[in-house]
Enzyme design. Structure first.
Site, PDB file in Angstrom:
ATOM      1  N   ASP A  67       0.828  -1.212   0.000  1.00  0.00           N
ATOM      2  CA  ASP A  67       0.000   0.000   0.000  1.00  0.00           C
ATOM      3  C   ASP A  67       0.861   1.261   0.000  1.00  0.00           C
ATOM      4  O   ASP A  67       2.069   1.213   0.249  1.00  0.00           O
ATOM      5  CB  ASP A  67      -0.909  -0.035   1.237  1.00  0.00           C
ATOM      6  CG  ASP A  67      -2.284   0.542   0.968  1.00  0.00           C
ATOM      7  OD1 ASP A  67      -2.401   1.413   0.090  1.00  0.00           O
ATOM      8  OD2 ASP A  67      -3.237   0.125   1.648  1.00  0.00           O
ATOM      9  N   ASP A  87     -10.803   1.752  -3.270  1.00  0.00           N
ATOM     10  CA  ASP A  87     -11.369   1.451  -1.949  1.00  0.00           C
ATOM     11  C   ASP A  87     -12.892   1.499  -1.994  1.00  0.00           C
ATOM     12  O   ASP A  87     -13.547   1.116  -1.034  1.00  0.00           O
ATOM     13  CB  ASP A  87     -10.860   2.462  -0.910  1.00  0.00           C
ATOM     14  CG  ASP A  87      -9.533   2.034  -0.303  1.00  0.00           C
ATOM     15  OD1 ASP A  87      -9.067   0.918  -0.615  1.00  0.00           O
ATOM     16  OD2 ASP A  87      -8.964   2.818   0.483  1.00  0.00           O
TER      17      ASP A  87
HETATM   18  C1  GLA Z   1      -5.866   1.630   2.072  1.00  0.00           C
HETATM   19  C2  GLA Z   1      -6.235   0.463   1.191  1.00  0.00           C
HETATM   20  C3  GLA Z   1      -7.279  -0.370   1.876  1.00  0.00           C
HETATM   21  C4  GLA Z   1      -6.740  -0.853   3.200  1.00  0.00           C
HETATM   22  C5  GLA Z   1      -6.295   0.319   4.036  1.00  0.00           C
HETATM   23  C6  GLA Z   1      -5.603  -0.126   5.293  1.00  0.00           C
HETATM   24  O1  GLA Z   1      -6.922   2.490   2.216  1.00  0.00           O
HETATM   25  O2  GLA Z   1      -6.683   0.892  -0.041  1.00  0.00           O
HETATM   26  O3  GLA Z   1      -7.673  -1.441   1.072  1.00  0.00           O
HETATM   27  O4  GLA Z   1      -5.657  -1.715   2.962  1.00  0.00           O
HETATM   28  O5  GLA Z   1      -5.414   1.178   3.330  1.00  0.00           O
HETATM   29  O6  GLA Z   1      -5.210   0.926   6.079  1.00  0.00           O
END
Ligand code: GLA
Length: 690
Positions: free
Chosen positions: A450, A512
């Site tokens: 990430d 997301d």
């Molecule tokens: C980001 C990612 C999510 C999740 C969060 C965790 O927003 O896109 O899918 O992994 O971080 O903090």
């Protein structure tokens, strides 16, 4: 005094062909190659009728020396368009012009070796037209052949000509939770320009675009780069447009010492007489050839379970094991433990950088959970965010200087975090060891990687570029040490979706936002550039966490079906009917994934809130029809499927209905009659040529 007006040397023509595209340059030994053609395939042996300047009499009040668009247009030639290079030596040597050029033939392409003996630079542009993918790749290597520093402000990866009937450009903007918002602009005599300055690929400005022409042809280009970039299209005096793409450099970011070279990211470009679907097909094939899979081949994309939206930071070992049990029962094949597993990470305010397991949540480490998952027959994956650091972390307390900052300026936080300086070898070593330790000790076969903030204060001397290269290097090092581990590229959802990072990774977390209605347009934009097997598409909870909207399980699952399918909710909370519906879609996905993930993808719109996509080839197609809002019509629209072979007959089947045979010509011209559909519904047809 005589002014130069023409070049006496007769040109040669350099031509590259692929099955669908042709590129032609006019070359002479003392100037940059002139672009003569870039477009849909011309016949073998075709040559331009005359040297370009012979076809362009001198207009009034114009330079005596005509300068058409070259592959390396620069200001020293009297070029008034976008310069491929903006550079100087403390203000000197700012107007470069190529004075020497030679062509080197390479497999499927050429390298144009150029030099400016006045400004003392060497430039090599590699152009390859891949016959297997119809993709032209351009990249530029600049060498400082002088004896003092060359400050570079811009160096294009490539410049492309667009034909005179190019009239619209579609690019993509957005934000977190809303990626791939299509932006349609008319091409006029004004310059069109998109710039990304967020330090990583960004949600806001995808590094690519599609240009459409009045004759139905489409041109596409994308930059293989996960950082700042510029794309511009500018009208030219001959009615064509110049399409330029390259990295966006911060002041002082690229300084070449004497003898030093730099190579740009690659620009991938293609064109298709068949429009945007032909462009996607070329890009999908090109990306497939760039990917590096464990063991060299893509295995069927395993059904994912991601813990994030079901559990967030609330990690309870027993509950997570129950989730694994429920996952195995519905047919899930890979279980990814998301954020929250490491020391003190109870919310997003702390702990990034401290990649040790939280002993409160996991007194015996992660092995009991990982083992439980693996014993159930699933793969185990782990979330990490290597480039990030929270000020509230042991790492920051020990090494505050590892976080990028500008001395004297306040730290600009986002999601309570800062960005590590990936140009520092000690930072990359620390991160390699931190991640490698888990990969060594646990049965981990997947990393979700990430990057949850934009990059602002990238060092006292700007290091945006070094940041991207440092991250690529760390990924490559981990891949080399753990070749069986796949990596997912995530950045707050789809903030790092590009052709540069996919050479190191195997999946994108597309967004997301897993609201199925929102996902329809996000995924359609994604598929314009990227193939479906790398599109992370999950079934989320109802109501959707990002939007609050409610959608049925069959609709949520149907929208996720064509990508790399996954589930992101607490399976224990589903009703029996929802569980059965989900399990049925998982079974269907497994039956269809080979066909969804290897062939070609066509996308179309039928109007009245109905869109479709077809996967496969002209013999065998899976047709996915999606309605996103109730109909406004008494009778449903027909779907015109112009990719079928009009000379053949097709057998159409759809779950729960009798097979019907239809002529390809009818499907292509009149279209497939649709049954009544609910306001939110997905139908899957199979078409086979008889
Ligand atoms: C980001 C990612 C999510 C999740 C969060 C965790 O927003 O896109 O899918 O992994 O971080 O903090």
């Amino acid at each position: 005094m005589t002014f130069p007006r023409a070049i006496a040397v007769p040109p040669e023509f350099v031509t590259l062909h692929s099955p669908a595209c042709t590129a032609i340059w006019e070359v002479r030994p003392d100037e940059a190659p002139l672009w003569r053609y870039w477009g849909p395939r011309l016949p073998d042996g075709v040559v331009p009728p005359a040297p370009l300047r012979d076809t362009r009499p001198e207009p009034s009040f114009s330079l005596h020396f005509d300068q058409p668009l070259s592959i390396f247009p620069t200001m020293g030639m009297g070029w008034f368009g976008q310069s491929a290079l903006v550079a100087s030596r403390a203000g000197q040597d700012w107007a470069q012009a190529i004075t020497a050029m030679r062509v080197e033939k390479i497999a499927d392409g050429v390298i144009f070796h150029m030099a400016d003996n006045v400004a003392r630079i060497a430039v090599a542009i590699t152009a390859r037209l891949d016959p297997a993918t119809d993709t032209l790749t351009l990249s530029t290597t600049l060498t400082n052949a002088g004896d003092d520093v060359l400050e570079v402000g811009f160096l294009a990866s490539g410049n492309l000509p667009l034909p005179v009937d190019a009239d619209r450009v579609r690019s993509y903007g957005g934000r977190h939770n809303s990626e791939f918002v299509a932006i349609d602009d008319a091409l006029t005599r004004s310059q069109w320009r998109r710039e990304n300055r967020r330090g990583l690929t960004s949600h806001d400005c995808f590094p690519g675009a599609i240009v459409s022409c009045a004759d139905g042809a489409a041109y596409g280009a994308q930059l293989a780069w996960s950082g700042n970039h510029i794309q511009s299209i500018e009208w030219l005096d001959d009615g064509r447009h110049q399409w330029t793409m390259g990295e966006a450099l911060a002041p002082g970011e690229m300084r070449l010492a004497p003898g030093q070279s730099v190579t740009t990211p690659e620009l991938l470009a293609t064109c298709s007489a068949d429009g945007a679907n032909g462009v996607s097909w070329a890009f999908h094939r090109a990306i497939r050839t760039r990917m590096t899979w464990p063991d060299g081949v893509m295995k069927p994309r395993p059904v994912h379970l991601n813990t994030w939206e079901g559990f967030y930071f609330d990690h309870d070992l027993d509950a997570l094991k129950e989730l694994a049990d429920a996952a195995a029962r519905v047919g899930i094949e890979r279980y990814v433990l998301d954020d929250g597993w490491f020391k003190g990470r109870d919310d997003d305010t702390s702990s990034l950088g401290d990649w040790v397991v939280d002993a409160r949540k996991y007194p015996d480490g992660l092995m009991p959970l990982a083992r439980h998952v693996v014993d159930l027959g699933m793969e185990f994956g782990l979330w990490v965010e290597p480039e990030m650091i929270n000020p509230d972390s042991d790492l920051y307390r020990a090494y505050p200087d590892w976080a990028l900052h500008i001395a004297g300026r306040p730290l600009l936080g986002a999601r309570n975090q800062l960005v590590l300086d990936m140009s520092l070898p000690q930072v990359r070593d620390y991160l390699f060891d931190a991640v490698a330790q888990h990969l060594r000790e646990l049965p981990i076969s997947y990393l979700k990687w990430d990057h949850n903030r934009d990059l602002t204060h990238a060092g006292n001397r700007a290091k945006f570029r070094a940041q991207v290269l440092g991250t690529y290097e760390l990924m490559a090092r981990l891949r080399a040490a753990f070749p069986d581990v796949e990596i997912e590229s995530c950045a707050g959802g789809g903030g790092r979706i590009d052709t540069g990072v996919i050479a190191h990774t195997h999946r994108f977390w597309t967004s997301d936002c897993i609201d199925a209605i929102s996902r329809v347009s996000i995924q359609r934009g994604f598929l314009q550039f990227m193939p479906p097997e790398v599109m992370g598409s999950h079934v989320g909870a109802c109501p959707a966490h990002s939007t609050g909207r409610m959608q049925s399980m069959p609709f949520r699952a149907g929208v996720a079906l064509p990508g790399h399918f996954g589930v992101e909710l607490d399976l224990r909370k589903l009703t029996q009917t929802e569980t059965d519906d989900l399990a049925a879609t998982i079974a269907r996905y497994k039956a269809l994934r080979d066909r969804l993930h290897h062939g070609r993808v066509w996308q179309g719109e039928a109007g009245d809130s109905v869109v479709w996509q077809a996967h496969g080839d002209e013999d065998q197609l899976l047709l996915i029809v999606t309605r996103t809002a109730p109909t406004t019509m008494r009778h449903q629209p027909h779907l015109r499927l112009d990719m079928v072979d009009p000379a053949r007959r097709y057998r159409l089947t759809r779950d729960g209905t009798a097979a019907v045979d239809m002529d390809g010509a009818w499907l292509a011209r009149m279209g497939l009659p649709l049954p009544p559909m609910k306001g939110e519904e997905v139908l899957v047809y199979e078409l086979s040529a008889r």
